[in-house]
Design an enzyme around this catalytic site. Structure first.
Site, short mmCIF file in Angstrom:
data_model
loop_
_atom_site.label_atom_id
_atom_site.label_comp_id
_atom_site.label_asym_id
_atom_site.label_seq_id
_atom_site.Cartn_x
_atom_site.Cartn_y
_atom_site.Cartn_z
N GLU A 55 0.89 -1.42 -0.05
CA GLU A 55 -0.45 -0.03 -0.13
C GLU A 55 0.51 1.19 -0.03
O GLU A 55 1.70 1.47 0.17
CB GLU A 55 -0.63 0.14 1.63
CG GLU A 55 -2.02 0.15 0.84
CD GLU A 55 -3.78 -0.39 0.39
OE1 GLU A 55 -2.66 -0.04 -1.57
OE2 GLU A 55 -3.45 -1.55 0.37
N SER A 63 -13.83 4.24 -9.02
CA SER A 63 -13.36 5.38 -10.07
C SER A 63 -12.61 5.18 -10.83
O SER A 63 -12.49 5.10 -12.61
CB SER A 63 -12.41 6.52 -9.33
OG SER A 63 -11.49 5.80 -8.53
N ASP A 106 -4.49 0.56 -9.52
CA ASP A 106 -6.05 0.46 -9.25
C ASP A 106 -6.02 0.32 -11.10
O ASP A 106 -6.78 -0.67 -11.17
CB ASP A 106 -6.78 1.43 -8.80
CG ASP A 106 -6.43 2.08 -7.24
OD1 ASP A 106 -5.40 0.91 -7.14
OD2 ASP A 106 -6.66 2.97 -7.29
C1 GLA Z 1 -5.53 4.74 -3.64
C2 GLA Z 1 -4.10 5.18 -4.86
C3 GLA Z 1 -3.71 4.42 -5.68
C4 GLA Z 1 -2.79 3.64 -4.61
C5 GLA Z 1 -3.72 3.11 -3.33
C6 GLA Z 1 -2.64 3.22 -1.74
O1 GLA Z 1 -6.28 3.25 -4.00
O2 GLA Z 1 -5.52 5.33 -5.81
O3 GLA Z 1 -2.49 4.54 -6.75
O4 GLA Z 1 -1.77 4.73 -3.63
O5 GLA Z 1 -4.27 4.91 -2.86
O6 GLA Z 1 -1.96 2.19 -2.17
#
Ligand code: GLA
Length: 389
Positions: free
Chosen positions: A34, A127, A171
């Site tokens: 993360e 999203s 994501d």
């Molecule tokens: C969000 C962001 C990702 C990533 C996570 C944390 O989901 O969109 O790109 O940075 O937080 O891991």
């Protein structure tokens, strides 16, 4: 999912009186890794069975007509006048068009209807699913022959530039590239991924949603990015070759600790350790050692809570409660943090006990019911039906 597809299709056909191209674009989970993606590190996500279904057909003018089934809202815009909307959800779509136009593609407007079952704002990337889904549609309709990585980069830029959140690539990458029963270890520097099997019949993944949606997440997210960048700048004075925290070791951090404000140091130490955890977690998967894997999820949570400070009391309650259920191998907050959901890895027989205990604990302490979703790891963005040649 069939019901969802039917209702999106029906809604599109009634509203626009034409036949659509139908695609599914999934929300993602992230097992570990993360806040590492924007530091050019490693992540371990997978696409899920929670999807947005999009129905679309090209127009031969500049008009775009978008309809969200979940919000029951319609939005119209011309490609010549893209601008942010107070409804917010159209921004994700406009942002994607904006990128294609900036890249010089001669695309026209679109009729689009969409609806889904990804919990919105919960940290499962609804999203990104919307952005990646639209990029996939435009690529398909205009036969642009862009590969999935290019589509992910377009979706990410849409979010960075139009929506204004400096999110990483994880994501949209995971949503577009997912495969059933497999997670992807993405190297967010080279943008190359490897699949790892994640389909033990004895184990399941549970998402527990706090129900908390914090605007804070987006502003604090950008602050975390700046803090990581600052750490890199400090170390570059000693190691000019360093480009991101990906190039940094714990030894480098230890040696130069006096140069750091403590809070910056903590942030950087978390990222360096989290990257190491992803690599080790992949070894665990190869050895089918889910006990060790679960322990790393737990360590990741503690780091997110104490070092990166992106957890929240509600997320911590869910993690602590889950961790007390026999048969839970690991549990941690997932996604950007401050609200949203946790992810837990659990033995199949323990699911009922988990639901009972975690719901009861959360309700007792917060006064609210959490929403608990059992998710499966499924295919990435794909065409469901094409009536629109
Ligand atoms: C969000 C962001 C990702 C990533 C996570 C944390 O989901 O969109 O790109 O940075 O937080 O891991």
């Amino acid at each position: 999912m069939e019901k969802l597809v039917e209702s999106v299709k029906k809604s599109f056909e009634e509203r626009f009186q034409r036949k659509p191209l139908l695609i599914a674009s999934p929300g993602r989970i992230n097992l570990i890794g993360e806040h590492t993606d924007y530091n050019e590190g490693f992540v371990l996500p997978g696409a899920t069975d929670r999807v947005i279904v999009l129905a679309a057909a090209a127009r031969d003018d500049q008009r775009c007509r978008f309809y969200s089934l979940d919000f029951d809202q319609e939005f119209e815009v011309s490609l010549a006048h893209l601008k942010k909307s107070s409804l917010r959800w159209p921004d994700y779509l406009e942002g994607v068009f904006d990128q294609f136009l900036k890249m010089g593609f001669k695309i026209k407007g679109l009729d689009l209807a969409f609806g889904g079952n990804i919990p919105i704002g919960a940290g499962m990337s609804s999203s990104a699913a919307l952005e990646g889904g639209l990029a996939f549609i435009i690529n398909h309709i205009y036969d642009l022959k862009l590969d999935l990585l290019r589509l992910a980069l377009i979706a990410q830029k849409a979010e960075n530039e139009f929506v204004g959140l400096r999110c990483g690539i994880m994501d949209m990458y995971a949503s577009l590239h997912g495969q059933p029963g497999k997670v992807l270890k993405i190297d967010c520097r080279s943008l190359i991924h490897e699949y790892y099997p994640f389909d033990s019949p004895e184990l399941r993944v549970i998402i527990s949603d706090t129900g908390i949606r914090r605007e804070l997440a987006s502003s604090e997210y950008n602050v975390r990015r700046q803090q990581c960048e600052e750490g890199v700048r400090i170390l570059q004075a000693y190691y000019p070759a360093i480009k991101s925290l990906r190039d940094v070791s714990l030894e480098m951090l230890e040696e130069n600790k006096p140069d750091f404000e403590p809070v910056i140091w903590k942030r950087c130490a978390f990222v360096v350790k989290e990257n190491m955890r992803v690599e080790l977690a992949c070894q665990d998967l190869l050895g089918q050692d889910f006990i060790s894997f679960g322990r790393r999820m737990r360590e990741s949570h503690l780091g997110l809570k104490d070092e990166y400070e992106v957890s929240s009391p509600e997320l911590n309650i869910l993690v602590e409660s889950a961790s007390k259920v026999p048969g839970v191998l690991g549990s941690r907050m997932m996604g950007a943090g401050f609200g949203g959901c946790t992810i837990s890895l659990i033995e199949v027989e323990a699911i009922e006990e988990f639901k009972k205990k975690v719901s009861a604990d959360y309700l007792r302490i917060t006064g609210y019911q959490p929403t608990i979703h059992l998710v499966r790891i499924e295919a990435g963005t794909r065409i469901i039906e094409n009536n629109n040649n």
